[in-house]
Design a protein around this motif. Structure first.
Motif: not given
Length: 276
Positions: A57-77
């Motif tokens: 309601d305050a106007g904070v926009v959130t982008f939440a990604f799911t990666y098929a081949n990155r179980t812990p999330g983005l890593t390395g380069d």
């Protein structure tokens, strides 16, 4: 060019425009929209499978990604860029997408930032609300740092510093779209001190409570007031404060209060008093 923005900008933007085959689909609810993207098309780059964009309601926009081949999330380069056309005008911003802002995330640098198109390039812009998780799964920013946007067109691109692999999520006809759902001002309840104005004394509106359509009560961002005594404007002696003349007993005092909150403006119904 900002060090976080490590893709070749022209190539990245061109990919967003040129790859409708990677288009995502969307399903929406109030204040939240879900997008999906085909998997297995990213080589060794992070493979976006789903993205949820939401706002509070305050106007904070959130982008939440799911990666098929990155179980812990983005890593390395791994790198992530989000391009935002916040005024939905292709004639402003970068010449390829009309993007006014970009969000850049670098796993190797453990850094992320909000960039703005200015002087023919994306560069750093003042930011107080931008946040990103260390795994590149969630990024958020308040809409006021996106030009106070109420909705935007956008696309997202992942890649790597060491290879030319990438993945992109866009719409079937170009960019995806997102419309913010913001709570509106339902009512304004000013506070008066004292409760009834008295002749020869100070009278003020020390504050107000703003009731939102979400049911939340908040304080206004700004408050402004006018007062008319027997039909004539009363000169203030401070913000929303007046000295009631000693000869005003029995006269009619009308006070009008206007507030703003998150760019919205609302005037309360005028309050009529009889001076004691």
């Amino acid at each position: 060019m900002n060090k976080l923005y490590t893709f070749a900008a022209a190539a990245a933007l061109a990919l967003l425009v040129a790859l409708p085959a990677g288009a995502g689909s969307a399903r929406s609810t109030a204040g939240s929209q879900n997008y999906t993207d085909a998997t297995g098309d990213s080589a060794d780059a992070a493979d976006i499978s789903a993205l949820t964009v939401s706002n509070d309601d305050a106007g904070v926009v959130t982008f939440a990604f799911t990666y098929a081949n990155r179980t812990p999330g983005l890593t390395g380069d791994d790198i992530l860029n989000i391009f935002l056309d916040t005024d939905r005008n292709a004639q402003t911003g970068d010449p390829d997408l009309g993007a006014d802002y970009a969000i850049a995330f670098s796993a190797s640098q453990q850094a992320a930032g909000l960039l703005r198109w200015q002087n023919n390039d994306f560069g750093e812009t003042p930011q107080d609300t931008f946040r990103a998780t260390v795994d590149g799964r969630q990024l958020q920013v308040h809409r006021r740092e996106l030009g106070n946007t109420a909705g935007f067109n956008f696309g997202a691109l992942t890649g790597r510093d060491s290879t030319e692999a990438f993945d992109v999520i866009t719409g079937a006809n170009g960019l995806l779209t997102y419309q913010l759902v913001l709570a509106q001002i339902r009512s304004v309840a000013p506070r008066y001190s004292p409760a009834v104005p008295r002749a020869g004394r100070r009278f003020s509106v020390p504050g107000a409570t703003v009731r939102l359509t979400s049911g939340q009560n908040v304080a206004p961002s700004t408050i402004a007031c006018t007062a008319r005594l027997a039909g004539r404007a009363l000169r203030p002696v401070g913000r929303c404060a007046w000295r009631i003349p000693a000869n005003a007993r029995g006269k009619r005092l009308v006070v009008t209060v206007t507030v703003t909150y998150q760019g919205m403006r609302r005037t309360a119904a005028p309050r009529v008093f009889r001076v004691r």
